[in-house]
Design a protein around this motif. Structure first.
Motif, PDB file in Angstrom:
ATOM      1  N   PRO A 343       0.839  -1.204   0.000  1.00  0.00           N
ATOM      2  CA  PRO A 343       0.000   0.000   0.000  1.00  0.00           C
ATOM      3  C   PRO A 343       0.872   1.252   0.000  1.00  0.00           C
ATOM      4  N   VAL A 434     -13.093  -0.254   2.644  1.00  0.00           N
ATOM      5  CA  VAL A 434     -12.128  -0.050   1.560  1.00  0.00           C
ATOM      6  C   VAL A 434     -12.187   1.393   1.059  1.00  0.00           C
ATOM      7  N   ASP A 435     -13.386   1.957   0.937  1.00  0.00           N
ATOM      8  CA  ASP A 435     -13.512   3.352   0.490  1.00  0.00           C
ATOM      9  C   ASP A 435     -12.841   4.299   1.478  1.00  0.00           C
ATOM     10  N   ALA A 438      -9.098   3.982   1.045  1.00  0.00           N
ATOM     11  CA  ALA A 438      -8.611   4.502  -0.236  1.00  0.00           C
ATOM     12  C   ALA A 438      -8.387   6.005  -0.204  1.00  0.00           C
ATOM     13  N   PRO A 442      -4.161   5.762  -2.111  1.00  0.00           N
ATOM     14  CA  PRO A 442      -4.785   5.895  -3.434  1.00  0.00           C
ATOM     15  C   PRO A 442      -4.677   4.645  -4.306  1.00  0.00           C
ATOM     16  N   ASN A 443      -3.634   3.835  -4.121  1.00  0.00           N
ATOM     17  CA  ASN A 443      -3.475   2.658  -4.987  1.00  0.00           C
ATOM     18  C   ASN A 443      -4.210   1.426  -4.463  1.00  0.00           C
ATOM     19  N   LEU A 444      -4.920   1.555  -3.352  1.00  0.00           N
ATOM     20  CA  LEU A 444      -5.453   0.366  -2.682  1.00  0.00           C
ATOM     21  C   LEU A 444      -6.397  -0.444  -3.564  1.00  0.00           C
ATOM     22  N   LYS A 445      -7.389   0.201  -4.159  1.00  0.00           N
ATOM     23  CA  LYS A 445      -8.397  -0.550  -4.913  1.00  0.00           C
ATOM     24  C   LYS A 445      -7.797  -1.282  -6.114  1.00  0.00           C
TER      25      LYS A 445
END
Length: 537
Positions: A343, A434-435, A438, A442-445
């Motif tokens: 992450p 998750v939202d 994020a 920023p790269n999580l999804k």
């Protein structure tokens, strides 16, 4: 005589960490012990499982701190494979891209806090010293069977005298501080020390973990202290990760128990406790088999120990009422993620030591209180508090090379929803988590390969913890010490002769601690004339 009709000296219901500790101490004292665990693996909520190929999740509990050092030493758990790796930092990202980062470097932490407030940076050391002394003072309680001030038998009187001497030996300012910690909210207590909101929020988060309370709720200051009592290698407020995941803790204890002679059976759910003429005779399994025992100890929570495994007419009415009133109020969920890469946090981009520590989504006290407000009115938090650990950054064996697992403990997720049910809303809850993440990653999804979403209902179904409460009952002042789980029944014995309690629903409470299992074992052995009578008996 077949194994299923054999009589043991002691039968232990539940192979969670407390049940295993209990069994290990009984077996070390020479008793013939059998542990019965419903699941295919030992550990209860202290397990590691490969839910997604190649990725090993600490599915429920995820960090180690409260495990009593004397249990680690006496059971020689390192020889049985236990290795604790330190979590040396806490990162709190902020919505504007800033952050609060604290680690083991005193000067770096001082400078980081001073960016927000030099006054707070100066107060931080004093705060740490004060909580250290409080943790040392309260640590005494973790090692004694609680005396009952209402019974006033000879042992209770002597226990109360020793307790009074211990606390009257504190300095006046320490005694005053202890009273505040036992009665105040975490937010109010921290207001007396600091002015920086993000610092207060991150510290107060320790006061709400596993409770259905907000940071401004009275009693959360004690929960903060409870977590501060975590100790690794003599260092208070030290948190760590068990190499191999938290399941390695249970496996090490199970190995020590087996070495001492205990038998551990998995896939062996207990349906009821067998009682004849007011005395326990064994247990009946769900498949109809019976396992007989001179002593039976339950490491399950109070509701299951008393109301599910016994008939009500075998118990006093006041105990039945007290157990029904005992507050569980599950309030937390878990989201475990398998990631294709590390992450990347906006506030601290790239790889770094911050990924080997804890990450706390707790930007302000108001943020945490609003999260509680959602739950208070019957919904999961729209912007939840999340406590994050990336186990694979600490122990690379938890995921394939270059990949990672992320463990996310989430509050609030109330067991009872105002609208709908958890089976229908599970994935929406996972989306919310998750939202929220994020916004800071920023790269999580783009890197999520798999996610496991666990609601309080899932925790209850899988582990048997009533309402999914991770502590087997709230750690509020009205449910502590001689009141845990009920007044008159805090010494691990039950009204049924030979039937004992040894789970986290007893003193001194929850967390991967092992103290209830050990203290209950001392009570059993004393009753059998096989051990020394412990302090506070």
């Amino acid at each position: 005589m077949s194994p299923m009709t054999r009589t043991y000296d002691a039968v232990v219901i539940g192979g969670g960490h407390n049940g295993l500790v209990h069994a290990a101490y009984l077996a070390r004292a020479g008793l013939d012990v059998c542990v019965l665990e419903a699941r295919p693996l030992v550990g209860g909520a202290t397990v590691t499982e490969e839910i997604f190929p190649g990725f090993r999740y600490s599915v429920f509990s995820y960090v180690v701190s409260l495990m009593r050092p004397e249990i680690i030493r006496e059971l020689d758990l390192p020889r049985h494979g236990l290795t604790i790796l330190p979590l040396e930092s806490t990162l709190t990202p902020l919505p504007d891209g800033d952050r609060l980062y604290r680690d083991g470097d005193h000067h770096r932490t001082w400078r980081e806090i001073a960016r927000f407030s030099e006054r707070d940076a100066e107060a931080y050391d004093d705060y740490g010293r004060s909580l250290f002394f409080m943790a040392r003072a309260v640590k005494y309680l973790l090692d004694i069977v609680p005396p009952d001030p209402a019974r006033l038998g000879p042992r209770d009187i002597s226990g109360l005298i020793r307790l009074a001497r211990h606390f009257l030996g504190l300095e006046p300012e320490q005694l005053h501080l202890l009273v505040k910690l036992m009665t105040m909210s975490a937010a109010d207590f921290l207001d007396e020390w600091f002015e920086t909101d993000v610092l207060k929020a991150t510290l107060s988060a320790s006061g709400i973990i596993g409770t259905f309370l907000g940071p401004r709720s009275p009693g959360t200051a004690y929960v903060l202290l409870h977590h501060y009592m975590g100790e690794i290698d003599g260092h208070f407020r030290a948190w760590g990760f068990a190499k191999g995941g938290t399941g390695a803790v249970a496996e090490a204890i199970a190995s020590a128990a087996r070495e001492a002679g205990a038998e551990i059976r998995t896939n062996a759910p207990v349906a009821r406790v067998l009682v004849r003429n007011g005395r326990v005779t064994g247990v009946a399994l769900a498949n109809g088999d019976e396992v007989h025992g001179k002593v039976v100890s339950s490491s399950l929570d109070p509701r299951r120990t008393f109301l599910d495994l016994l008939e009500e007419d075998e118990l006093p009415g006041e105990l039945v009422r007290a157990v029904r009133a005992f507050r569980f109020r599950g309030s937390s969920g878990k989201v475990n993620l398998a990631l294709d890469a590390a992450p990347d946090f906006t506030c601290m981009p790239g790889w770094g030591p911050h990924l080997r520590g804890a990450v706390s989504i707790s930007p302000s006290i108001d943020y945490l209180e609003r999260a509680y407000d959602d739950a208070k009115y019957g919904d999961y938090s729209r912007e939840p508090y999340i406590d994050i650990v990336i186990p694979s950054a600490i122990d690379p064996g938890m995921a394939p090379p270059g990949k990672h697992v992320m463990s996310c403990f989430v509050q609030y997720a109330p067991y009872e929803l105002r609208e709908g049910n958890w089976d229908d809303r599970r994935e929406a809850f996972g989306d919310t988590v998750v939202d929220t993440l994020a916004r800071y990653i920023p790269n999580l999804k783009d890197i999520i390969l798999h996610r496991q979403v666990l609601t309080p209902l899932d925790i209850e179904r899988t582990t048997g913890l009533s309402q999914g409460n991770i502590f087997q009952g709230e750690l509020s002042p009205s449910q502590l010490f001689f009141l845990r789980p009920a007044a008159g029944y805090a010494k691990y014995r039950t009204p049924v002769r030979g039937y004992y309690q040894c789970g986290s629903g007893t003193h001194p409470g929850g967390g991967i601690m092992g103290a209830p299992g050990k203290l209950a074992a001392g009570t059993v052995l004393a009753d059998l004339g096989r051990g020394r009578r412990g302090r506070g008996r």
